[in-house]
Design a protein around this motif. Structure first.
Motif, PDB file in Angstrom:
ATOM      1  N   CYS A 193       0.838  -1.207   0.000  1.00  0.00           N
ATOM      2  CA  CYS A 193       0.000   0.000   0.000  1.00  0.00           C
ATOM      3  C   CYS A 193       0.872   1.256   0.000  1.00  0.00           C
ATOM      4  O   CYS A 193       2.030   1.235   0.434  1.00  0.00           O
ATOM      5  CB  CYS A 193      -0.919   0.024   1.224  1.00  0.00           C
ATOM      6  N   ALA A 194       0.295   2.297  -0.441  1.00  0.00           N
ATOM      7  CA  ALA A 194       1.091   3.523  -0.610  1.00  0.00           C
ATOM      8  C   ALA A 194       1.625   4.064   0.698  1.00  0.00           C
ATOM      9  O   ALA A 194       2.615   4.804   0.713  1.00  0.00           O
ATOM     10  CB  ALA A 194       0.238   4.581  -1.314  1.00  0.00           C
ATOM     11  N   ASP A 195       1.007   3.667   1.812  1.00  0.00           N
ATOM     12  CA  ASP A 195       1.449   4.239   3.091  1.00  0.00           C
ATOM     13  C   ASP A 195       2.180   3.236   3.975  1.00  0.00           C
ATOM     14  O   ASP A 195       2.310   3.443   5.176  1.00  0.00           O
ATOM     15  CB  ASP A 195       0.232   4.811   3.828  1.00  0.00           C
ATOM     16  N   ASP A 196       2.641   2.096   3.401  1.00  0.00           N
ATOM     17  CA  ASP A 196       3.339   1.119   4.255  1.00  0.00           C
ATOM     18  C   ASP A 196       4.845   1.206   4.067  1.00  0.00           C
ATOM     19  O   ASP A 196       5.361   2.106   3.384  1.00  0.00           O
ATOM     20  CB  ASP A 196       2.829  -0.300   3.992  1.00  0.00           C
ATOM     21  N   GLU A 197       5.544   0.203   4.615  1.00  0.00           N
ATOM     22  CA  GLU A 197       7.010   0.232   4.637  1.00  0.00           C
ATOM     23  C   GLU A 197       7.644   0.020   3.274  1.00  0.00           C
ATOM     24  O   GLU A 197       8.847   0.217   3.107  1.00  0.00           O
ATOM     25  CB  GLU A 197       7.535  -0.853   5.590  1.00  0.00           C
ATOM     26  N   TYR A 198       6.871  -0.422   2.278  1.00  0.00           N
ATOM     27  CA  TYR A 198       7.449  -0.688   0.967  1.00  0.00           C
ATOM     28  C   TYR A 198       7.544   0.576   0.102  1.00  0.00           C
ATOM     29  O   TYR A 198       8.010   0.512  -1.015  1.00  0.00           O
ATOM     30  CB  TYR A 198       6.616  -1.742   0.235  1.00  0.00           C
ATOM     31  N   LEU A 207      12.906  -4.401  -3.538  1.00  0.00           N
ATOM     32  CA  LEU A 207      13.747  -5.369  -2.824  1.00  0.00           C
ATOM     33  C   LEU A 207      13.152  -5.719  -1.466  1.00  0.00           C
ATOM     34  O   LEU A 207      13.190  -6.874  -1.039  1.00  0.00           O
ATOM     35  CB  LEU A 207      15.162  -4.817  -2.655  1.00  0.00           C
ATOM     36  N   ARG A 208      12.587  -4.726  -0.783  1.00  0.00           N
ATOM     37  CA  ARG A 208      11.949  -5.006   0.494  1.00  0.00           C
ATOM     38  C   ARG A 208      10.737  -5.916   0.313  1.00  0.00           C
ATOM     39  O   ARG A 208      10.521  -6.854   1.069  1.00  0.00           O
ATOM     40  CB  ARG A 208      11.509  -3.699   1.155  1.00  0.00           C
ATOM     41  N   TYR A 209       9.974  -5.610  -0.701  1.00  0.00           N
ATOM     42  CA  TYR A 209       8.781  -6.411  -0.955  1.00  0.00           C
ATOM     43  C   TYR A 209       9.155  -7.843  -1.332  1.00  0.00           C
ATOM     44  O   TYR A 209       8.561  -8.800  -0.835  1.00  0.00           O
ATOM     45  CB  TYR A 209       7.937  -5.764  -2.056  1.00  0.00           C
ATOM     46  N   GLU A 214       9.435 -13.683  -0.340  1.00  0.00           N
ATOM     47  CA  GLU A 214      10.261 -14.902  -0.249  1.00  0.00           C
ATOM     48  C   GLU A 214      10.117 -15.544   1.117  1.00  0.00           C
ATOM     49  O   GLU A 214      10.010 -16.773   1.228  1.00  0.00           O
ATOM     50  CB  GLU A 214      11.718 -14.543  -0.519  1.00  0.00           C
ATOM     51  N   ARG A 215      10.110 -14.713   2.163  1.00  0.00           N
ATOM     52  CA  ARG A 215       9.949 -15.254   3.511  1.00  0.00           C
ATOM     53  C   ARG A 215       8.599 -15.951   3.661  1.00  0.00           C
ATOM     54  O   ARG A 215       8.495 -17.020   4.275  1.00  0.00           O
ATOM     55  CB  ARG A 215      10.074 -14.123   4.534  1.00  0.00           C
TER      56      ARG A 215
END
Length: 228
Positions: A193-198, A207-209, A214-215
């Motif tokens: 979402c536009a307001d999350d950590e990604y 890369l974060r996503y 993967e996890r």
């Protein structure tokens, strides 16, 4: 020699003085050793010690032999007879070797203790051929004892058992593949979402996503090939 000849020779040998026969050190007598504690005179060559001839009840002969059957046995076991027996023995041994050779799987040896298997091959580079090696006994490399030749029957039974095991393993593998192909795995992927950590300053961070995706997949038991 015929079977009748052999039976007659055996009968004469059984009636003769038993034990090993020897000529004494002076050459004056032939003696027999029926046991470790018994010595019997078979024949005396010294005329002074020979004594008078004796009529033997079992043969009816008048002779200087202690057991007149010994003379009959010696006459029967003449060089012609002995050589004929040796010829038959050698022929039988040769035939046995031929039969044993046809039974043995050439070039395959096995240790009876650790079941180590050695396969010998002769490689002819010039002719481009590979043939089975010899089946001579040799020590097991594991120090258990000798390696013994393997017969064709043993080889066939081993191949049968191996084939049965391979078939069972194949059926298990097929069942496992079918099970894996039929299963449904539900994986909860992270939302972007536009307001999350990604997002940083409104810019998506792939890369974060990907890391969190993967996890999640690994946690669900799905192996990933990331190409690393």
């Amino acid at each position: 020699m015929t079977k009748t000849d052999k039976q007659a020779l055996r009968a004469k040998a059984e009636m003769a003085t038993q034990g090993e026969w020897w000529i004494d050190s002076h050459g004056s007598a032939m003696v027999a050793f029926p046991s470790t504690t018994e010595v019997l005179v078979v024949f005396v060559t010294d005329s002074n010690a020979m004594g008078p001839a004796v009529r033997h009840e079992d043969t009816g002969n008048l002779s200087h032999w202690r057991n007149d059957n010994d003379a009959s046995f010696i006459a029967a076991a003449n060089p012609v007879t002995v050589l004929a027996l040796l010829d038959e023995l050698e022929a039988a041994e040769k035939r046995n070797y031929e039969l044993e050779s046809s039974v043995i799987a050439p070039g395959i040896m096995r240790c009876a203790k650790c079941q180590f298997v050695l396969t010998k091959n002769n490689i002819n580079m010039a002719a481009g051929t590979i043939t089975a090696g010899d089946s001579k006994t040799e020590p097991c490399p594991n120090g258990c004892g000798p390696l013994w030749p393997v017969t064709w029957k043993e080889q066939a039974l081993e191949m049968r058992d191996s084939s049965e095991q391979w078939f069972e393993d194949l059926q298990v593998s097929k069942a496992r593949i079918a099970e894996l192909e039929a299963r449904t795995i539900t994986v909860k992927l992270p939302a972007a979402c536009a307001d999350d950590e990604y997002f940083i300053d409104g810019v998506f961070q792939p890369l974060r996503y990907e890391r969190d995706v993967e996890r999640a997949l690994r946690a669900a038991g799905i192996a990933l090939d990331t190409g690393e």
